[in-house]
Write a protein that holds these residues in place. Structure first.
Motif, mmCIF file in Angstrom:
data_model
loop_
_atom_site.group_PDB
_atom_site.id
_atom_site.type_symbol
_atom_site.label_atom_id
_atom_site.label_comp_id
_atom_site.label_asym_id
_atom_site.label_seq_id
_atom_site.Cartn_x
_atom_site.Cartn_y
_atom_site.Cartn_z
ATOM 1 N N GLY A 254 0.802 -1.222 0.000
ATOM 2 C CA GLY A 254 0.000 0.000 0.000
ATOM 3 C C GLY A 254 0.833 1.269 0.000
ATOM 4 N N LYS A 255 0.420 2.183 0.845
ATOM 5 C CA LYS A 255 1.038 3.518 0.827
ATOM 6 C C LYS A 255 2.494 3.506 1.285
ATOM 7 C CE LYS A 255 -3.282 6.008 1.373
ATOM 8 N NZ LYS A 255 -4.068 6.981 2.157
ATOM 9 N N LEU A 256 2.771 2.667 2.286
ATOM 10 C CA LEU A 256 4.144 2.616 2.781
ATOM 11 C C LEU A 256 5.084 2.156 1.670
ATOM 12 C CD1 LEU A 256 6.150 2.897 5.047
ATOM 13 C CD2 LEU A 256 5.456 0.646 5.906
ATOM 14 N N GLY A 257 4.670 1.146 0.931
ATOM 15 C CA GLY A 257 5.483 0.666 -0.184
ATOM 16 C C GLY A 257 5.679 1.737 -1.249
ATOM 17 N N THR A 258 4.609 2.445 -1.520
ATOM 18 C CA THR A 258 4.697 3.514 -2.520
ATOM 19 C C THR A 258 5.657 4.600 -2.062
ATOM 20 O OG1 THR A 258 2.404 3.080 -3.136
ATOM 21 C CG2 THR A 258 3.340 5.192 -3.844
ATOM 22 N N SER A 259 5.582 4.914 -0.784
ATOM 23 C CA SER A 259 6.486 5.924 -0.244
ATOM 24 C C SER A 259 7.937 5.474 -0.369
ATOM 25 C CB SER A 259 6.138 6.193 1.220
ATOM 26 O OG SER A 259 7.165 6.938 1.840
ATOM 27 N N LEU A 260 8.191 4.203 -0.096
ATOM 28 C CA LEU A 260 9.555 3.693 -0.232
ATOM 29 C C LEU A 260 10.040 3.874 -1.669
ATOM 30 C CD1 LEU A 260 9.330 0.427 1.907
ATOM 31 C CD2 LEU A 260 10.804 2.382 2.362
ATOM 32 N N GLN A 261 9.164 3.578 -2.618
ATOM 33 C CA GLN A 261 9.544 3.708 -4.021
ATOM 34 C C GLN A 261 9.803 5.155 -4.398
ATOM 35 O OE1 GLN A 261 6.002 1.639 -5.599
ATOM 36 N NE2 GLN A 261 7.401 0.165 -6.551
ATOM 37 N N ILE A 262 8.843 6.001 -4.068
ATOM 38 C CA ILE A 262 8.914 7.387 -4.530
ATOM 39 C C ILE A 262 9.897 8.211 -3.715
ATOM 40 C CG2 ILE A 262 7.594 9.526 -4.731
ATOM 41 C CD1 ILE A 262 5.178 7.808 -5.484
ATOM 42 N N ASP A 263 9.800 8.082 -2.394
ATOM 43 C CA ASP A 263 10.605 8.950 -1.544
ATOM 44 C C ASP A 263 12.031 8.465 -1.361
ATOM 45 O OD1 ASP A 263 8.272 10.442 -1.246
ATOM 46 O OD2 ASP A 263 7.653 9.300 0.532
ATOM 47 N N LEU A 264 12.216 7.143 -1.367
ATOM 48 C CA LEU A 264 13.560 6.622 -1.106
ATOM 49 C C LEU A 264 14.153 5.900 -2.314
ATOM 50 C CD1 LEU A 264 13.344 5.229 2.560
ATOM 51 C CD2 LEU A 264 13.832 7.536 1.759
ATOM 52 N N GLY A 265 13.400 5.788 -3.367
ATOM 53 C CA GLY A 265 13.919 5.097 -4.547
ATOM 54 C C GLY A 265 14.166 3.619 -4.312
ATOM 55 N N TYR A 283 12.659 8.383 8.910
ATOM 56 C CA TYR A 283 11.601 8.583 7.920
ATOM 57 C C TYR A 283 10.242 8.085 8.403
ATOM 58 C CZ TYR A 283 14.814 9.849 4.136
ATOM 59 O OH TYR A 283 15.728 10.485 3.344
ATOM 60 N N TYR A 284 10.255 6.922 9.043
ATOM 61 C CA TYR A 284 8.971 6.258 9.282
ATOM 62 C C TYR A 284 8.647 5.990 10.748
ATOM 63 C CZ TYR A 284 9.182 5.569 4.266
ATOM 64 O OH TYR A 284 9.263 5.773 2.920
ATOM 65 N N GLY A 285 9.487 6.510 11.635
ATOM 66 C CA GLY A 285 9.228 6.279 13.053
ATOM 67 C C GLY A 285 9.956 5.046 13.569
ATOM 68 N N THR A 286 10.013 4.936 14.870
ATOM 69 C CA THR A 286 10.813 3.890 15.496
ATOM 70 C C THR A 286 10.369 2.485 15.104
ATOM 71 O OG1 THR A 286 10.801 5.401 17.377
ATOM 72 C CG2 THR A 286 11.847 3.254 17.704
ATOM 73 N N ASN A 287 9.098 2.248 15.320
ATOM 74 C CA ASN A 287 8.589 0.899 15.060
ATOM 75 C C ASN A 287 8.727 0.503 13.597
ATOM 76 O OD1 ASN A 287 7.845 0.025 17.554
ATOM 77 N ND2 ASN A 287 5.803 0.915 17.462
ATOM 78 N N THR A 288 8.162 1.315 12.740
ATOM 79 C CA THR A 288 8.162 0.980 11.321
ATOM 80 C C THR A 288 9.593 0.942 10.769
ATOM 81 O OG1 THR A 288 6.008 2.047 11.150
ATOM 82 C CG2 THR A 288 7.161 1.588 9.098
ATOM 83 N N GLY A 289 10.418 1.845 11.256
ATOM 84 C CA GLY A 289 11.809 1.867 10.801
ATOM 85 C C GLY A 289 12.523 0.560 11.101
ATOM 86 N N THR A 290 12.404 0.136 12.344
ATOM 87 C CA THR A 290 13.036 -1.126 12.725
ATOM 88 C C THR A 290 12.433 -2.298 11.959
ATOM 89 O OG1 THR A 290 13.526 -0.316 14.935
ATOM 90 C CG2 THR A 290 13.445 -2.704 14.650
ATOM 91 N N TRP A 291 11.131 -2.235 11.799
ATOM 92 C CA TRP A 291 10.463 -3.313 11.068
ATOM 93 C C TRP A 291 10.993 -3.403 9.636
ATOM 94 C CZ3 TRP A 291 7.297 -3.501 6.730
ATOM 95 C CH2 TRP A 291 6.652 -4.734 6.505
ATOM 96 N N LEU A 292 11.141 -2.247 9.001
ATOM 97 C CA LEU A 292 11.649 -2.227 7.627
ATOM 98 C C LEU A 292 13.069 -2.782 7.559
ATOM 99 C CD1 LEU A 292 10.312 1.236 6.402
ATOM 100 C CD2 LEU A 292 9.735 -1.000 5.415
ATOM 101 N N TRP A 293 13.883 -2.359 8.515
ATOM 102 C CA TRP A 293 15.280 -2.807 8.538
ATOM 103 C C TRP A 293 15.322 -4.330 8.666
ATOM 104 C CZ3 TRP A 293 18.977 -5.296 11.464
ATOM 105 C CH2 TRP A 293 20.332 -5.015 11.148
ATOM 106 N N ASN A 294 14.542 -4.850 9.566
ATOM 107 C CA ASN A 294 14.491 -6.306 9.750
ATOM 108 C C ASN A 294 13.930 -7.006 8.525
ATOM 109 O OD1 ASN A 294 15.593 -6.487 12.340
ATOM 110 N ND2 ASN A 294 13.620 -6.053 13.315
ATOM 111 N N THR A 295 12.878 -6.445 7.994
ATOM 112 C CA THR A 295 12.216 -7.068 6.847
ATOM 113 C C THR A 295 13.176 -7.232 5.673
ATOM 114 O OG1 THR A 295 10.071 -6.185 7.504
ATOM 115 C CG2 THR A 295 10.326 -6.797 5.192
ATOM 116 N N ALA A 296 13.985 -6.223 5.458
ATOM 117 C CA ALA A 296 14.947 -6.288 4.351
ATOM 118 C C ALA A 296 15.893 -7.467 4.520
ATOM 119 C CB ALA A 296 15.742 -4.991 4.279
#
Length: 742
Positions: A254-265, A283-296
Motif C-alpha cells: 500500500g502507501k508505505l510501499g509507494t512511499s519507499l519507491q517514490i521517496d527513497l527510490g 523517515y517512518y518512526g521507530t517501530n516501522t523503521g526497525t520493522w523495515l530494517w528487519n524485513t529487508a
DNA sequence: CATTTTCGAGCA
DNA sequence: TTGCTCGAA
C-alpha cells in the motif's frame, strides 16, 4: 503499521497454508461437474455480470482476473462458469465459505499452534512437532506423504540442474548437515501430510510455504500454486529477498510501499539494505523503521497466535451509485437484514464456541448530493451489545441515528433528501466485537458443563417449569450480566435487568438443583452457576430498572423507547417484541441448534469416511488425475502408485519395514461440539466418565478455544495415548539416511 | 457514488 | 475505550 518484534529463535518452523481459489473450490465441491472447467465465483450479477471474487486456475489461463466483472470475464473466456455467492436477506452470505474454512482449520490445527489469518489462510508453528520428529526415531510417515514432501519447491537449490528431484532428495537427506534445514525438512513432511489430509477429508487443495518465520512462509506460500508447497532454507533468504519488488512484501503493498519507491527510490527489498535502521526510523518512526530494517534481512519475530476463531463478526452491504439509500425506512429495513444475519452468527458462535460479543458497532458510508465533492466520514458508533435479533436491530438503528445526527448536525441539512445538498447512504455495516469466552469455572470441567444443564433460569421459574436450559454469565465482579436461554427451538440472551424474579425464588431454586458435592451451591467460580451471593444480583433493586444505553459515550444517544423527534418514530412493544425482549424469537429457527450441529457433524463425518484402501492410494497428484478432463471417471491407476518408492523409502525412515506401520488411530475423530456435551443433561458420574477422552477425540479447534483452566483439566484427564508399536531407534541419523547415490 | 465483504493492527 | 485509517484477501 507493522511493529517489529525480536526473533525469539532463529530455528522456528513456521508454515503458511493458503487455500487455492477457495470459494471456487467450495462451489466445485458442491457442483462437481464444474471441476476442471474454467470457473469463477461472483457476487450479485445484475450489474455487469457481478463482481468476481475467486477465479479457478483454468480460468486464469484465459486472463480472467479477480475484480473483473462477470461480463468482462465472459469476453476473455466465453465458456467460463460463473457461480453466484449465496444471497440471504438480500445480501451476499459468506457462511458456507466460513464453515468450509473451519473444516480446514480443524485439520490443520492438529500439529501445532494455529492462527487463522483469514477465511482461507492459516499460519502454523510446527517447531515442536518438527523437533519431535527429529528426536523420535520412528516417525509415522507414509510413503505418499514422503512423495508429496519430495515435490516441495526448495528455494536456492540449483534450478537449472538436470536432476532437480535428486537435489531435493539430497536436501531432505543426511547430506544436508544444516540443523535448521533438517527442521524445515520435517516441517515440509508435516505440511505434506496435513495437505493430503485436508484433501482427503475436505476435497480442497491448498498450497503452503515453510520457513523460519511468518513473513517468509507467507511470501512463498503463493509462489507455486495450486496444490504445491515451497520451502525457504535459511541459506536462500537473501537470494530470495534481494531482487524482490518491494511491493510484494506483506504490509508494503500500500502507501508505505509507494512511499519507499517514490521517496527513497527503493524498488526491491535489496535496495532497502542501503538504509541504516536509524535512517529508516527517521523517515517512518521507530517501530516501522526497525520493522523495515528487519524485513529487508528476512528477520521477523511475529509469533503464530494460537487463535482459530475470529475476533469479530460483521455484516455489511454497499449501495453503490443509484442504489444509494435516501429514505430512513430503507436504512431501517437494511439494518434489520444486516442485524438479523449478525444475530444468527452470534447465536452460532455462542452455541459452537461458547462466546459472547460485548460490543455492537455500526458503520455507514454517506455522500452528499452536490456539485462539491465533500465526502465526509459518517461517524461509526458503538454500544454494549444486547443479544436477541430485535435488540440488535433496534440498537443498530439507534446507533445509525446517533451517527446521523453528528453527520448532518453541523450542516443543518435535512435527511433524507433527494435535493442537492442532501445526503445518501452508500454503505451500512454492523459489527459485533469483543467476543469473550463465557466465564468459566476454575475448578471443575464437570461443573462447567453441568452448569449448562442443571442451572435453571428466571423464565423457567416464571413458567414454573424447566424445559429450558440456561446459563448465566458474569462480569469480572461476579455479577450476572446475561442469561443464556435455550429450549432447543430458540435461544437468546436475557439481561438481568430484564428479569423480574423475586430473589427468594431464585435461591430456593438454586438450592434445589445444585450439586451436593459443593455444599449444595454451585458458585460462579464453578462454572457460572447461580449461587446465593450471585443470585442476589437479581434482586429487587436491580431487576426492574431500565438501564439502557447507559454506557454510551455521549448523551446524544437516543433511548430506544423514547420518541425520536427527528423521525417522529415511536416505539411500542408489540407482543412479538416482548418475546424478543426475552431474547426469544419463536418465529425463527426451524431447526434446533442441536439438530443443526448434528447434521453438520454427520455431514463432515460422511465426507471423511473413506475406505483405508482409498486412503493409501490418495495423493494430491492423483486427485488431479481424478478430475482431469481426460479421465472422466475417478480412478486410481494402480500401476503408477508404486513408482519411485525405493528412493522415497530412504527418507526419514529408519528401515523399510517401518513403512508398513499402519493402524495408528487418526487424530481427527471429533466430538460434535462441546456444547453438545453440555446438553446431555447427565449426572455427575456419567459426565465424569464421559470426559475420559482419548487425545484425538476432541476437536482441537474447540479445545483451543476453551478457557485455559478447562484445557488444563482436560489435558490432565485425557488418557495417554498408546504409542504405536514401533521399534525404538535412537538419534536423528535414522531420519537422514544418505541417499542411494552417495 | 460501481469491487464487495470481511477481518485485524495500530494510533490517538 | 472508541473511532479511525490502513492493509490484506
Amino acid at each position: 503499521m507493522p511493529v517489529s518484534r525480536p526473533e525469539t529463535s532463529d530455528s522456528r518452523v513456521i508454515a503458511h497454508v493458503d487455500m487455492d481459489c477457495f470459494y471456487v473450490q467450495v462451489e466445485q465441491r458442491k457442483l462437481p461437474h464444474l471441476r476442471s472447467l474454467p470457473t469463477a465465483v461472483v457476487q450479485y450479477n445484475d450489474w455487469k455480470g457481478g463482481g468476481l471474487i475467486a477465479v479457478s486456475y483454468e480460468a486464469r489461463k484465459f486472463g480472467v482476473e479477480r475484480s473483473m466483472r462477470g461480463d468482462e470475464a465472459k469476453e476473455v473466456c466465453p465458456d467460463i462458469q460463473l457461480v453466484q455467492v449465496p444471497v440471504g436477506r438480500g445480501k451476499a452470505d459468506l457462511t458456507i465459505y466460513r464453515n468450509a474454512g473451519s473444516e480446514v482449520v480443524s485439520i490443520l490445527s492438529t500439529k501445532g499452534r494455529c492462527e487463522r489469518a483469514s477465511i482461507d489462510e492459516v499460519y502454523l508453528d510446527l517447531t515442536e512437532a518438527a523437533q519431535a520428529m527429529l528426536v523420535d526415531s520412528s516417525p509415522e510417515i507414509s510413503e505418499t506423504v514422503r512423495e508429496e514432501a519430495l515435490k516441495s519447491h526448495v528455494l536456492g537449490l540449483d534450478l537449472d540442474s538436470i536432476n532437480i528431484r535428486e537435489k531435493v532428495r539430497n536436501w531432505f537427506g543426511v547430506n544436508n548437515t544444516d540443523h535448521r534445514d533438517k527442521l524445515l525438512a520435517c516441517g515440509a513432511l508435516l505440511i505434506a501430510e496435513l495437505r493430503m489430509k485436508v484433501l482427503e477429508e475436505t476435497e480442497f487443495t491448498c498450497s503452503a510455504g515453510i520457513a523460519h518465520n511468518k513473513m517468509l512462509a507467507k511470501l512463498v506460500s503463493g509462489m507455486n500454486k495450486p496444490a504445491q508447497q515451497t520451502v525457504v532454507p535459511f541459506s536462500s533468504v537473501k537470494k530470495l529477498l534481494d531482487p524482490l519488488p518491494i511491493k510484494k512484501m506483506k504490509h508494503l503493498g500500500g502507501k508505505l510501499g509507494t512511499s519507499l519507491q517514490i521517496d527513497l527510490g527503493v524498488n526491491t527489498v535489496g535496495d532497502l539494505l542501503k538504509y541504516s535502521e536509524a535512517k529508516l526510523q527517521e523517515y517512518y518512526g521507530t517501530n516501522t523503521g526497525t520493522w523495515l530494517w528487519n524485513t529487508a534481512r528476512g528477520i521477523n519475530g511475529e509469533e503464530v497466535q494460537g487463535r482459530v476463531l475470529t475476533k469479530s463478526h460483521g455484516s455489511g452491504k454497499t449501495f453503490p451509485g443509484s442504489r444509494a439509500l435516501r429514505k430512513m425506512d430503507a436504512v431501517e429495513k437494511w439494518l434489520k437484514e444486516l442485524s438479523a444475519e449478525l444475530s444468527d452468527r452470534l447465536q452460532a458462535d455462542l452455541e459452537q464456541n461458547k462466546r459472547l460479543a460485548k460490543t455492537l458497532t455500526l458503520h455507514a458510508n454517506a455522500f452528499q448530493v452536490s456539485d462539491s465533492d465533500s465526502v465526509r466520514k459518517f461517524p461509526s458508533k458503538s454500544c454494549p451489545l444486547r443479544y436477541g435479533v430485535s435488540k440488535i436491530q433496534e440498537d443498530a438503528f439507534m446507533l445509525f441515528q446517533a451517527g446521523l445526527r453528528e453527520y448532518i448536525g453541523p450542516f443543518k441539512v435535512k435527511f433524507p433528501s433527494t435535493q442537492p445538498g442532501g445526503w445518501r447512504i452508500t454503505g451500512l455495516s454492523v459489527i459485533a466485537s469483543k467476543l469473550e469466552a463465557i466465564p468459566s469455572g476454575t475448578r471443575s470441567i464437570t461443573n462447567y458443563f453441568n452448569s449448562l444443564d442443571h442451572n435453571c433460569c428466571p423464565l423457567d421459574m416464571l413458567n414454573d417449569k424447566c424445559t429450558h436450559e440456561a446459563h448465566s454469565f458474569q462480569n469480572e465482579k461476579g455479577e450476572a450480566t446475561h442469561w443464556y436461554l435455550s429450549d432447543g427451538d430458540c435461544s437468546g440472551i436475557l439481561e438481568p435487568e430484564k428479569c423480574v424474579v423475586d430473589v427468594e425464588h431464585v435461591e430456593e431454586y438454586s438450592m434445589r438443583n445444585s450439586s451436593q458435592e459443593n455444599g449444595g451451591v454451585l458458585d460462579h467460580e464453578n462454572g457460572g452457576v447461580l449461587n446465593q451471593e450471585n443470585g442476589g444480583v437479581l434482586n429487587k433493586e436491580e431487576n426492574s430498572h431500565e438501564v439502557q444505553f447507559r454506557q454510551y459515550p455521549n448523551s446524544s444517544m437516543p433511548s430506544p423507547n423514547q420518541p425520536n423527534d427527528d423521525l417522529g418514530k415511536e416505539k411500542t412493544l408489540s407482543s412479538s417484541e416482548c418475546q424478543n425482549y426475552l431474547g426469544l424469537d419463536q418465529t425463527k429457527a426451524k431447526t434446533s441448534p442441536m439438530e443443526k450441529e448434528l447434521a453438520c457433524t454427520m455431514e463432515s463425518k460422511g465426507r471423511s469416511t473413506k475406505s483405508p484402501k482409498d486412503k493409501e492410494m490418495y495423493s494430491i497428484e492423483r486427485y488431479f488425475q481424478k478430475w482431469s478432463p481426460c479421465t472422466s471417471k475417478p480412478e486410481y491407476p494402480k500401476n503408477i502408485l508404486e513408482s519411485n518408492t525405493s528412493s522415497g523409502s530412504q527418507l526419514l525412515s529408519s528401515s523399510p519395514s517401518e513403512l508398513k506401520m499402519e493402524g495408528v488411530p487418526h487424530d481427527n475423530l471429533r466430538i460434535g461440539s462441546v456444547s453438545e456435551m453440555g446438553r446431555h443433561g447427565l449426572g455427575l458420574d456419567e459426565q465424569s466418565s464421559m470426559w475420559s477422552y482419548e487425545a484425538g477425540e476432541i476437536d482441537p479447534v474447540i479445545f483451543n478455544e476453551l478457557p485455559v483452566e478447562i484445557q488444563n483439566e482436560l489435558r490432565a484427564s485425557i488418557r495417554p495415548r498408546k504409542r504405536a508399536n514401533i521399534c525404538r531407534k535412537d538419534s536423528i541419523d535414522h531420519y537422514f539416511l544418505p541417499s542411494k547415490g552417495s
